[in-house]
Design a protein around this motif. Sequence first.
Motif, mmCIF file in Angstrom:
data_model
loop_
_atom_site.group_PDB
_atom_site.id
_atom_site.type_symbol
_atom_site.label_atom_id
_atom_site.label_comp_id
_atom_site.label_asym_id
_atom_site.label_seq_id
_atom_site.Cartn_x
_atom_site.Cartn_y
_atom_site.Cartn_z
ATOM 1 N N ALA A 54 -4.033 14.955 -7.982
ATOM 2 C CA ALA A 54 -4.568 16.309 -7.826
ATOM 3 C C ALA A 54 -6.075 16.197 -7.671
ATOM 4 C CB ALA A 54 -4.221 17.171 -9.039
ATOM 5 N N CYS A 55 -6.619 16.817 -6.647
ATOM 6 C CA CYS A 55 -8.059 16.731 -6.405
ATOM 7 C C CYS A 55 -8.596 18.096 -6.002
ATOM 8 C CB CYS A 55 -8.378 15.685 -5.340
ATOM 9 S SG CYS A 55 -7.507 15.892 -3.778
ATOM 10 N N ALA A 56 -9.868 18.307 -6.302
ATOM 11 C CA ALA A 56 -10.505 19.601 -6.063
ATOM 12 C C ALA A 56 -11.484 19.487 -4.910
ATOM 13 C CB ALA A 56 -11.231 20.069 -7.322
ATOM 14 N N ALA A 57 -11.276 20.311 -3.899
ATOM 15 C CA ALA A 57 -12.207 20.420 -2.780
ATOM 16 C C ALA A 57 -12.746 21.847 -2.804
ATOM 17 C CB ALA A 57 -11.510 20.122 -1.449
ATOM 18 N N SER A 58 -13.927 22.007 -3.350
ATOM 19 C CA SER A 58 -14.533 23.321 -3.510
ATOM 20 C C SER A 58 -13.649 24.177 -4.416
ATOM 21 C CB SER A 58 -14.756 23.979 -2.148
ATOM 22 O OG SER A 58 -15.480 25.168 -2.271
ATOM 23 N N ASN A 59 -13.098 25.284 -3.895
ATOM 24 C CA ASN A 59 -12.259 26.164 -4.709
ATOM 25 C C ASN A 59 -10.771 25.897 -4.525
ATOM 26 O OD1 ASN A 59 -12.283 27.143 -2.030
ATOM 27 N ND2 ASN A 59 -11.570 29.145 -2.737
ATOM 28 N N SER A 60 -10.409 24.860 -3.784
ATOM 29 C CA SER A 60 -9.005 24.575 -3.484
ATOM 30 C C SER A 60 -8.526 23.367 -4.273
ATOM 31 C CB SER A 60 -8.820 24.300 -1.983
ATOM 32 O OG SER A 60 -9.269 25.406 -1.205
ATOM 33 N N LEU A 61 -7.295 23.450 -4.749
ATOM 34 C CA LEU A 61 -6.657 22.359 -5.471
ATOM 35 C C LEU A 61 -5.583 21.753 -4.571
ATOM 36 C CD1 LEU A 61 -6.204 20.744 -8.127
ATOM 37 C CD2 LEU A 61 -4.522 22.493 -8.753
ATOM 38 N N TYR A 62 -5.794 20.503 -4.155
ATOM 39 C CA TYR A 62 -4.845 19.799 -3.292
ATOM 40 C C TYR A 62 -4.071 18.786 -4.116
ATOM 41 C CZ TYR A 62 -7.096 21.694 0.895
ATOM 42 O OH TYR A 62 -7.570 22.534 1.870
ATOM 43 N N MET A 63 -2.790 18.617 -3.755
ATOM 44 C CA MET A 63 -1.936 17.661 -4.449
ATOM 45 C C MET A 63 -1.215 16.799 -3.423
ATOM 46 S SD MET A 63 -0.479 19.889 -7.642
ATOM 47 C CE MET A 63 -0.332 18.403 -8.611
ATOM 48 N N TYR A 64 -1.179 15.485 -3.713
ATOM 49 C CA TYR A 64 -0.572 14.517 -2.810
ATOM 50 C C TYR A 64 0.362 13.615 -3.597
ATOM 51 C CZ TYR A 64 -4.476 16.111 0.008
ATOM 52 O OH TYR A 64 -5.359 16.906 0.683
ATOM 53 N N TYR A 65 1.380 13.100 -2.900
ATOM 54 C CA TYR A 65 2.338 12.207 -3.546
ATOM 55 C C TYR A 65 2.589 11.008 -2.637
ATOM 56 C CZ TYR A 65 6.019 13.781 -0.346
ATOM 57 O OH TYR A 65 6.766 14.039 0.771
ATOM 58 N N ALA A 66 3.090 9.942 -3.240
ATOM 59 C CA ALA A 66 3.418 8.728 -2.480
ATOM 60 C C ALA A 66 4.717 8.123 -3.023
ATOM 61 C CB ALA A 66 2.294 7.717 -2.590
ATOM 62 N N LYS A 84 -4.307 19.396 4.548
ATOM 63 C CA LYS A 84 -2.862 19.315 4.702
ATOM 64 C C LYS A 84 -2.444 18.100 5.526
ATOM 65 C CE LYS A 84 -1.727 24.206 4.101
ATOM 66 N NZ LYS A 84 -1.095 25.405 4.693
ATOM 67 N N THR A 85 -3.392 17.480 6.216
ATOM 68 C CA THR A 85 -3.128 16.251 6.961
ATOM 69 C C THR A 85 -4.080 15.181 6.443
ATOM 70 O OG1 THR A 85 -4.618 17.037 8.691
ATOM 71 C CG2 THR A 85 -2.268 17.403 9.020
ATOM 72 N N PRO A 86 -3.770 14.574 5.304
ATOM 73 C CA PRO A 86 -4.728 13.675 4.656
ATOM 74 C C PRO A 86 -5.050 12.415 5.438
ATOM 75 C CG PRO A 86 -2.588 13.544 3.593
ATOM 76 C CD PRO A 86 -2.500 14.677 4.560
ATOM 77 N N ALA A 119 0.839 -1.199 0.000
ATOM 78 C CA ALA A 119 0.000 0.000 0.000
ATOM 79 C C ALA A 119 0.871 1.245 0.000
ATOM 80 C CB ALA A 119 -0.923 -0.006 1.207
ATOM 81 N N LEU A 120 0.436 2.253 -0.727
ATOM 82 C CA LEU A 120 1.182 3.505 -0.795
ATOM 83 C C LEU A 120 0.906 4.361 0.433
ATOM 84 C CD1 LEU A 120 0.588 4.505 -4.533
ATOM 85 C CD2 LEU A 120 2.617 3.437 -3.556
ATOM 86 N N GLU A 121 1.911 5.080 0.857
ATOM 87 C CA GLU A 121 1.761 6.023 1.969
ATOM 88 C C GLU A 121 1.677 7.435 1.375
ATOM 89 O OE1 GLU A 121 4.075 7.560 6.011
ATOM 90 O OE2 GLU A 121 4.872 5.881 4.841
ATOM 91 N N TRP A 122 0.511 8.023 1.439
ATOM 92 C CA TRP A 122 0.272 9.310 0.793
ATOM 93 C C TRP A 122 0.634 10.457 1.725
ATOM 94 C CZ3 TRP A 122 -0.756 9.660 -4.259
ATOM 95 C CH2 TRP A 122 -1.189 8.506 -4.914
ATOM 96 N N LYS A 123 1.248 11.490 1.135
ATOM 97 C CA LYS A 123 1.669 12.667 1.893
ATOM 98 C C LYS A 123 1.204 13.927 1.175
ATOM 99 C CE LYS A 123 5.855 10.309 3.514
ATOM 100 N NZ LYS A 123 7.342 10.351 3.533
ATOM 101 N N PHE A 124 0.979 14.955 1.960
ATOM 102 C CA PHE A 124 0.562 16.246 1.401
ATOM 103 C C PHE A 124 1.719 16.880 0.648
ATOM 104 C CE2 PHE A 124 0.614 20.871 1.940
ATOM 105 C CZ PHE A 124 -0.538 21.216 1.266
ATOM 106 N N SER A 125 1.413 17.451 -0.514
ATOM 107 C CA SER A 125 2.436 18.114 -1.323
ATOM 108 C C SER A 125 2.186 19.615 -1.425
ATOM 109 C CB SER A 125 2.480 17.499 -2.721
ATOM 110 O OG SER A 125 3.387 18.187 -3.556
#
Length: 527
Positions: free
Chosen positions: A515-527, A452-454, A25-31
């Motif tokens: 990359a995912c959209a939460a309302s007007n914010s664009l969040y990016m995560y990496y693993a 920021k803390t997924p 399983a991948l460990e996802w982190k906030f980017s």
Amino acid sequence: MISGASGVPAGVGAPDATSSAPLPALEWKFSQVFGERAIGEEVQEVDIISAIEFDKTGEHLATGDRGGRVVLFERTDGRDQRTRRELEKANTVVSRHPEYRYSTEFQSHEPEFDYLKSLEIEEKINKIRWCQTANAAQFLLSTNDKTIKLWKVTEKKVKQVKNLNVDPGARGNGSLLTNSMLLNPKGLAPRLSSNGGPVTRSSVISQDFVFPPGGIPSLHLPSVWSNEMTLVARCRRVYANAHAYHINSISNNSDFETYISADDLRINLWNLEVSDQSFNIVDIKPTNMEDLTEVITSAEFHPTHCNVLAYSSSKGSIRLIDMRQSALCDRHSKVFEETDPSGSRSFFTEIIASISDIKFARGDRYILSRDYMSLKLWDVNMESAPVATFKVHEHLRPKLCDLYENDSIFDKFECCFSGDGMRVATGSYSNLFRVFGATSGSEEASTLEASKTPNRRVVTPPSKPGSRLANLARGRRDNRRAGSESPGADLNGGVHDFTSKLLHLAWHPAANVIACAASNSLYMYYA
């Protein structure tokens, strides 16, 4: 709890089933986050993101919003900025995840009004698709409900005018040059009188003023200088007046010359160079609209075969068509549909079976579909049932009545493959998104929050349940039991927020970056 892949028939595996052991399983982190909303800040409707798309290289990312704007981001870590000597001194190579920065934005669509149908056409961007790069220029398609546009984004040098100032102490023939002799901020030369002298503010001109024979040394021509580059977007084509219903999909062909656009009842084939003509290749509109039983919900070209495309319907079926068979593809080559067990149908069966999005895997063999309750992985060689089913909203089944009343049951969630086809992802409520392992035997099922803390665990006291009488009046059974999970609780132990929904997300084509959209914010995560 979210289930992993289920219902995998014997002898049929998910992507890369030949591997001896499932991937860890991948460990996802906030980017990164762009447009983060402050606590208590009210979000404007026009700022809500409605489309996300990486280009094929992953170097560029585009988003569209409900205000008709397209915002572009570019990768910043593509080249290592260290010198060769610094790289030679480094003992280890530091792996870096992709990072992006704001590049440019432009207004793609404006609100319009159809006077013939008395219909207001929103400027909201429904889909964005990147096209083939040509001559270092980026091309992309964007569409709202009715009109598709082709945009060209190129770099352009910014020209600036330099050396505009004249020494105010310069004298001509013993006379002090007046203030009007100075070049104005617009870079225009001063006005001169009929005898060649400057016009002063007091309009008093010395009669004996003449230019010296050698001229005025401090007076010189401005110079044009450019050292900055900026991105400029220009609309190259407008593809309009071809759809009577709302456009829900556009997809580029692998021949780099054509693309399709789909609305509720028709799919049209376009040539990128021809904006005033398209060919209708799929038409499911019945002669009598009262006989209408399903609509088209999504359409996608095959990634390598330019003659093959697939489209999904509101009945939960996926049809594969071959354009070589006939000009009007009214007959499908294959249909992928899962039959419901007898006796399990209800009022909500057709609603939750409607497919909101489909995607082809890069390996050409698999199709991913998203309905309201689950993700399904289909093998193009097997039409009877999916090879894997990933349960996403099964815990919401007891709340279908409430979801129907607040229209949440009609939400259209997107799905995506990872670049290697080993994993799939989709969104959910409370700004959550889920990542599943798609390989045979994989039990990977991650739930993350767009923040920021997924991986945080949010514990919220459950809301007070309604009275038994009220539940019965709304057609619900009282399923409360000691120690059972509240139907309104999400997987992190909190209460579902159906107003915070993560509908749009995209996976980097070559790296584990989402990359995912939460309302007007664009969040990016990496693993």
